[in-house]
Structures are given as structure tokens and as C-alpha cells.
Write a protein that holds these residues in place. Structure first.
Motif, PDB file in Angstrom:
ATOM      1  N   ARG A  42       0.870  -1.177   0.000  1.00 36.12           N
ATOM      2  CA  ARG A  42       0.000   0.000   0.000  1.00 36.12           C
ATOM      3  C   ARG A  42       0.905   1.224   0.000  1.00 36.12           C
ATOM      4  O   ARG A  42       2.108   1.133   0.308  1.00 36.12           O
ATOM      5  CB  ARG A  42      -0.902   0.028   1.237  1.00 36.12           C
ATOM      6  CG  ARG A  42      -0.185   0.444   2.519  1.00 36.12           C
ATOM      7  CD  ARG A  42      -1.126   0.578   3.699  1.00 36.12           C
ATOM      8  NE  ARG A  42      -0.464   1.168   4.846  1.00 36.12           N
ATOM      9  CZ  ARG A  42      -0.675   0.805   6.109  1.00 36.12           C
ATOM     10  NH1 ARG A  42      -1.543  -0.162   6.382  1.00 36.12           N
ATOM     11  NH2 ARG A  42      -0.038   1.409   7.109  1.00 36.12           N
ATOM     12  N   ASP A  43       0.372   2.362  -0.376  1.00 37.67           N
ATOM     13  CA  ASP A  43       1.116   3.603  -0.193  1.00 37.67           C
ATOM     14  C   ASP A  43       1.436   3.727   1.295  1.00 37.67           C
ATOM     15  O   ASP A  43       0.543   3.595   2.147  1.00 37.67           O
ATOM     16  CB  ASP A  43       0.288   4.801  -0.648  1.00 37.67           C
ATOM     17  CG  ASP A  43       0.156   4.881  -2.170  1.00 37.67           C
ATOM     18  OD1 ASP A  43       0.857   4.115  -2.867  1.00 37.67           O
ATOM     19  OD2 ASP A  43      -0.646   5.697  -2.641  1.00 37.67           O
ATOM     20  N   LEU A  44       2.692   3.982   1.603  1.00 38.36           N
ATOM     21  CA  LEU A  44       3.142   3.871   2.990  1.00 38.36           C
ATOM     22  C   LEU A  44       3.986   5.077   3.376  1.00 38.36           C
ATOM     23  O   LEU A  44       4.923   5.452   2.665  1.00 38.36           O
ATOM     24  CB  LEU A  44       3.974   2.598   3.156  1.00 38.36           C
ATOM     25  CG  LEU A  44       4.437   2.232   4.565  1.00 38.36           C
ATOM     26  CD1 LEU A  44       3.243   1.932   5.464  1.00 38.36           C
ATOM     27  CD2 LEU A  44       5.362   1.014   4.512  1.00 38.36           C
ATOM     28  N   ARG A  45       3.621   5.695   4.492  1.00 34.30           N
ATOM     29  CA  ARG A  45       4.478   6.742   5.052  1.00 34.30           C
ATOM     30  C   ARG A  45       5.642   6.081   5.790  1.00 34.30           C
ATOM     31  O   ARG A  45       5.446   5.108   6.524  1.00 34.30           O
ATOM     32  CB  ARG A  45       3.694   7.629   6.016  1.00 34.30           C
ATOM     33  CG  ARG A  45       2.571   8.404   5.357  1.00 34.30           C
ATOM     34  CD  ARG A  45       1.975   9.412   6.324  1.00 34.30           C
ATOM     35  NE  ARG A  45       1.593   8.809   7.594  1.00 34.30           N
ATOM     36  CZ  ARG A  45       1.802   9.370   8.789  1.00 34.30           C
ATOM     37  NH1 ARG A  45       2.406  10.541   8.877  1.00 34.30           N
ATOM     38  NH2 ARG A  45       1.404   8.767   9.892  1.00 34.30           N
ATOM     39  N   ILE A  46       6.836   6.593   5.602  1.00 33.95           N
ATOM     40  CA  ILE A  46       8.000   6.056   6.296  1.00 33.95           C
ATOM     41  C   ILE A  46       8.804   7.200   6.898  1.00 33.95           C
ATOM     42  O   ILE A  46       8.683   8.358   6.494  1.00 33.95           O
ATOM     43  CB  ILE A  46       8.911   5.230   5.366  1.00 33.95           C
ATOM     44  CG1 ILE A  46       9.514   6.124   4.273  1.00 33.95           C
ATOM     45  CG2 ILE A  46       8.159   4.051   4.762  1.00 33.95           C
ATOM     46  CD1 ILE A  46      10.615   5.452   3.471  1.00 33.95           C
ATOM     47  N   ALA A  47       9.620   6.865   7.893  1.00 30.55           N
ATOM     48  CA  ALA A  47      10.601   7.802   8.437  1.00 30.55           C
ATOM     49  C   ALA A  47      11.897   7.041   8.659  1.00 30.55           C
ATOM     50  O   ALA A  47      11.887   5.838   8.982  1.00 30.55           O
ATOM     51  CB  ALA A  47      10.104   8.421   9.744  1.00 30.55           C
ATOM     52  N   LEU A  48      13.006   7.724   8.477  1.00 31.89           N
ATOM     53  CA  LEU A  48      14.339   7.139   8.613  1.00 31.89           C
ATOM     54  C   LEU A  48      15.076   7.899   9.706  1.00 31.89           C
ATOM     55  O   LEU A  48      15.296   9.112   9.583  1.00 31.89           O
ATOM     56  CB  LEU A  48      15.105   7.239   7.294  1.00 31.89           C
ATOM     57  CG  LEU A  48      14.416   6.629   6.072  1.00 31.89           C
ATOM     58  CD1 LEU A  48      15.142   7.037   4.791  1.00 31.89           C
ATOM     59  CD2 LEU A  48      14.362   5.110   6.188  1.00 31.89           C
ATOM     60  N   THR A  49      15.451   7.202  10.797  1.00 32.36           N
ATOM     61  CA  THR A  49      16.115   7.873  11.910  1.00 32.36           C
ATOM     62  C   THR A  49      17.294   7.040  12.389  1.00 32.36           C
ATOM     63  O   THR A  49      17.581   5.961  11.884  1.00 32.36           O
ATOM     64  CB  THR A  49      15.143   8.115  13.080  1.00 32.36           C
ATOM     65  OG1 THR A  49      14.792   6.851  13.676  1.00 32.36           O
ATOM     66  CG2 THR A  49      13.892   8.849  12.645  1.00 32.36           C
TER      67      THR A  49
ATOM     68  N   HIS B 218      10.834   3.451  10.206  1.00 34.73           N
ATOM     69  CA  HIS B 218       9.508   3.569  10.810  1.00 34.73           C
ATOM     70  C   HIS B 218       8.470   3.562   9.695  1.00 34.73           C
ATOM     71  O   HIS B 218       8.720   4.091   8.608  1.00 34.73           O
ATOM     72  CB  HIS B 218       9.369   4.882  11.584  1.00 34.73           C
ATOM     73  CG  HIS B 218      10.472   5.154  12.546  1.00 34.73           C
ATOM     74  ND1 HIS B 218      10.300   5.145  13.903  1.00 34.73           N
ATOM     75  CD2 HIS B 218      11.782   5.470  12.344  1.00 34.73           C
ATOM     76  CE1 HIS B 218      11.436   5.439  14.502  1.00 34.73           C
ATOM     77  NE2 HIS B 218      12.355   5.637  13.569  1.00 34.73           N
ATOM     78  N   VAL B 219       7.299   3.020   9.971  1.00 33.75           N
ATOM     79  CA  VAL B 219       6.212   3.022   8.998  1.00 33.75           C
ATOM     80  C   VAL B 219       4.952   3.569   9.649  1.00 33.75           C
ATOM     81  O   VAL B 219       4.731   3.390  10.859  1.00 33.75           O
ATOM     82  CB  VAL B 219       5.955   1.608   8.432  1.00 33.75           C
ATOM     83  CG1 VAL B 219       7.205   1.058   7.764  1.00 33.75           C
ATOM     84  CG2 VAL B 219       5.467   0.654   9.516  1.00 33.75           C
ATOM     85  N   GLY B 220       4.137   4.249   8.869  1.00 34.09           N
ATOM     86  CA  GLY B 220       2.878   4.752   9.375  1.00 34.09           C
ATOM     87  C   GLY B 220       1.986   3.613   9.858  1.00 34.09           C
ATOM     88  O   GLY B 220       1.697   2.685   9.113  1.00 34.09           O
ATOM     89  N   GLY B 221       1.580   3.651  11.102  1.00 33.26           N
ATOM     90  CA  GLY B 221       0.787   2.577  11.696  1.00 33.26           C
ATOM     91  C   GLY B 221       1.606   1.513  12.385  1.00 33.26           C
ATOM     92  O   GLY B 221       1.060   0.681  13.123  1.00 33.26           O
ATOM     93  N   GLY B 222       2.927   1.508  12.170  1.00 29.41           N
ATOM     94  CA  GLY B 222       3.804   0.554  12.842  1.00 29.41           C
ATOM     95  C   GLY B 222       3.797  -0.830  12.218  1.00 29.41           C
ATOM     96  O   GLY B 222       2.920  -1.188  11.441  1.00 29.41           O
ATOM     97  N   ILE B 223       4.807  -1.615  12.569  1.00 31.73           N
ATOM     98  CA  ILE B 223       4.863  -3.030  12.200  1.00 31.73           C
ATOM     99  C   ILE B 223       3.926  -3.785  13.136  1.00 31.73           C
ATOM    100  O   ILE B 223       4.030  -3.669  14.361  1.00 31.73           O
ATOM    101  CB  ILE B 223       6.297  -3.581  12.319  1.00 31.73           C
ATOM    102  CG1 ILE B 223       7.274  -2.749  11.462  1.00 31.73           C
ATOM    103  CG2 ILE B 223       6.340  -5.047  11.935  1.00 31.73           C
ATOM    104  CD1 ILE B 223       7.032  -2.824   9.991  1.00 31.73           C
ATOM    105  N   ASP B 224       3.009  -4.571  12.576  1.00 32.21           N
ATOM    106  CA  ASP B 224       1.938  -5.168  13.385  1.00 32.21           C
ATOM    107  C   ASP B 224       2.120  -6.677  13.552  1.00 32.21           C
ATOM    108  O   ASP B 224       1.167  -7.438  13.424  1.00 32.21           O
ATOM    109  CB  ASP B 224       0.584  -4.865  12.739  1.00 32.21           C
ATOM    110  CG  ASP B 224      -0.578  -5.080  13.710  1.00 32.21           C
ATOM    111  OD1 ASP B 224      -0.356  -4.970  14.934  1.00 32.21           O
ATOM    112  OD2 ASP B 224      -1.693  -5.359  13.247  1.00 32.21           O
ATOM    113  N   THR B 225       3.348  -7.102  13.836  1.00 35.51           N
ATOM    114  CA  THR B 225       3.585  -8.513  14.136  1.00 35.51           C
ATOM    115  C   THR B 225       2.977  -8.849  15.499  1.00 35.51           C
ATOM    116  O   THR B 225       2.731  -7.959  16.318  1.00 35.51           O
ATOM    117  CB  THR B 225       5.092  -8.808  14.140  1.00 35.51           C
ATOM    118  OG1 THR B 225       5.759  -7.840  14.966  1.00 35.51           O
ATOM    119  CG2 THR B 225       5.665  -8.748  12.733  1.00 35.51           C
TER     120      THR B 225
END
Length: 336
Positions: A69-76, A117-124
Motif C-alpha cells: 500500500r502507499d506507505l508513510r516512512i521515516a528514517l532515523t 519507521h512506517v505509518g501505523g507501525g509493524i503489526d507482528t
């Protein structure tokens, strides 16, 4: 089909991490979680979401990723070379990862641990209250090509922002307070400890960081007979050969090596991000100074959201520059 982050390739130390597990010390399980918790807060501020969400921690090198899906990400965290379908991405910033586009994260450029980081987080699934892999305890594992990670629902929309960069990626001065065995060390050794420029050894992992120095080691008379007792991340154990070892996120919960001091929690990100060969120095502070440092750190974390700035892209990095409307509201000269 659920929304997924597809792992096409991964470095040898890419894991799912969050803030770790609380309340498990009595069962012999340390907190674990991200090595650089400040990086968690930075990514959460960039994406305007909770820092409790799970992310990918990448030690040394990242991998190749794609989203369904279109995904917001952040790199830190530690800066790594990152590209989106071949176009260079700014580190310490938030971006849009379109569905089907390929995100490549290469080797580290400064520091040790980078974070995706991804919008909504990794949902494992959660295990014992967290999604973090705790490799020393056998919980979770490193990621590999072919893994497909479920994504949480993302209620945000903002991207194109950048967070201020700080100085924790090249070593420096680390503050410590006395530990339970500090007084067992002779004063001349304590004085030498704070004068010493330690080199971060290549022998380091999520359990701890070994330090080397040019002089002789540090020793306590009868130090090897210290009774095993509770230890926490930040404790500086002095091993039998006299080398200090800073315990980190996946440290054991008890130990018998004497501890010369304990690193303040707010300075642990600096220890985690110090690359092999860089210099660390230690300074003892009072309990009052330590508490004030922690208060300032927490206030700084809360203020991160207000320090986010719009990301101004370098035109050389925009391959489709001519498709952008660079000036809004312009009119032709013959219409004046």
C-alpha cells in the motif's frame, strides 16, 4: 489480503523492535527493545504517531523493502544510504513510499543503528507484551529475504518533514553515576577511569559494548568473588581482563563482575551509536545532576514534535523536476 511490508533482502542484523518489555526482570528477561530509544521518539515525531509502535532496527546495513500500500516512512538513527527507486532519500526525515516502489537502505554512513519507521507501525504478534525481537532470550529472530511483515492502520497523512540531527553518532562524553561496587575500586583507578579515552571495540552487540584503552585494565581486589546480583542496562562491568563492558538492551539480568559505574539512561543512545574505533569518555555526576539530565532529556523528547521542519529537497535529487510547480500564482509579463 492484509497490508504488508515485503522484505526482498536484509542485512545480518535487521530486527523488529519497539520499546521492549517491562515487568519481566523477575523472570530473568531484560527489557530489550530498541538500542537507540531516542531514534524511536524521532520517528514517532516525524510521523505524528506513538513511539510505542514497532519499527525495523538495522545494525550496520539495511535491506530492500516494498509495501503493498502507499506507505508513510521515516528514517532515523544512524545515517544509511537510502534510495527510493534509485532516487536518493534524505535521512532523518519522513517520506512517502508508494505502493510497489522499492526502498533500498544500504550500509551505515555514521553511527551503528538505523531505524525504518512506517505509518501505523509493524503489526507482528506481541510476545510477552512486546513485538521486539530479544535475540539473547530466543524471542523473535533477524529478518530474511521473503519475510512479509503486517502493517498497522495508519491514521496520519503528513510526510516531507525533517528532524534536527544531534551529535550522538561519533562517540564523546558519557555521564555515569556510582554503582554498587564503585567504592570497591581504589581511588587511583577511579581517577584513571575518568581520564582514559576508551576505544569502542568491534566486539559489541545488543547485549553490550566492550571498551579498550591503551593503559592497563581496571581491577578490584577480590573482584571475581563479587556475589551475583541484579544488573540493568547502562551498568559498566569490569571483566576479568580489566576491560569495561557497558551493558545494553539485551543484557543479562544478574551478574557477578564488579561494576565501576552506571551510564545514565539518557546517554545510552550515544553508547549504542558509537561506531567501532570511536572514542568514549566517562564522567561521574551526582545523583541530583543525573536526575536533572534525565528531566531535560525527557522534556527534549516531548518537544521533538515542535522541532520538525519541512524537508527542502535538493533539485539535483529530483529526477522529475520539470513536473513540479515551483512558483505558485505567477503570471505572464504581457498580462501586467
Amino acid at each position: 489480503m492484509s497490508d504488508l511490508l515485503i522484505v526482498h533482502s536484509a542485512g545480518p542484523n535487521v530486527t523488529v523492535q519497539d520499546r521492549g518489555r517491562s515487568g519481566t526482570l523477575a523472570y530473568g528477561l531484560s527489557r530489550g527493545g530498541a538500542m537507540d530509544r531516542l531514534a524511536l521518539a524521532e520517528g514517532a515525531a516525524l510521523l505524528h504517531q506513538s513511539d510505542d509502535l514497532a519499527v525495523l532496527e538495522m545494525a550496520g546495513v539495511g535491506g530492500r523493502f516494498e509495501a503493498t500500500r502507499d506507505l508513510r516512512i521515516a528514517l532515523t538513527g544512524a545515517e544509511m544510504r537510502a534510495t527510493l527507486d534509485g532516487a536518493r532519500l534524505i535521512w532523518g526525515a519522513s517520506h512517502l513510499l508508494p505502493r510497489g516502489a522499492v526502498l533500498d537502505i544500504g550500509p551505515v554512513l555514521s553511527g551503528v543503528y538505523g531505524y525504518l519507521h512506517v505509518g501505523g507501525g509493524i503489526d507482528t504478534p506481541q510476545v510477552l507484551g512486546a513485538r521486539s525481537a530479544h535475540l539473547a532470550a530466543g524471542l523473535g529472530r533477524v529478518l530474511a529475504a521473503g519475510d512479509q511483515l503486517p502493517l498497522g492502520a495508519d491514521g496520519g497523512s503528513a510526510t516531507g518533514n525533517i528532524v534536527p540531527r544531534d551529535t550522538r553518532f561519533g562517540g564523546g562524553v558519557v555521564r555515569v553515576v556510582p554503582s554498587l561496587q564503585t567504592e570497591l575500586f581504589p581511588q587511583d583507578q577511579l581517577d584513571r577511569f575518568v581520564r582514559t579515552r576508551f576505544i569502542r571495540d568491534t566486539r559489541a552487540n545488543r547485549m553490550g559494548v566492550r571498551l579498550e584503552s591503551a593503559g592497563e585494565g581496571f581491577h578490584v581486589p577480590g573482584g571475581l568473588s563479587v556475589v551475583s546480583e541484579l544488573i540493568v542496562p547502562g551498568d559498566i562491568q569490569v571483566t576479568g581482563d580489566g576491560a569495561p563492558f557497558v551493558l545494553m538492551a539485551e543484557s543479562q539480568t544478574t551478574g557477578g563482575y564488579p561494576r565501576i559505574g552506571t551510564v545514565l539512561p539518557c546517554d545510552l543512545p550515544r553508547v549504542a551509536q558509537t561506531p567501532a574505533g570511536a572514542v568514549l569518555e566517562f564522567r561521574f555526576v551526582t545523583r541530583e545532576d543525573a536526575l536533572e539530565a534525565e528531566r531535560r532529556y525527557r522534556s527534549g523528547v516531548k518537544a521533538l514534535a515542535g522541532q520538525i521542519k519541512p524537508l527542502v529537497r535538493d533539485p539535483h535529487d529530483i529526477r522529475d523536476l520539470l513536473s513540479y510547480q515551483l512558483i505558485s500564482g505567477a503570471i505572464a509579463g504581457d498580462e501586467l
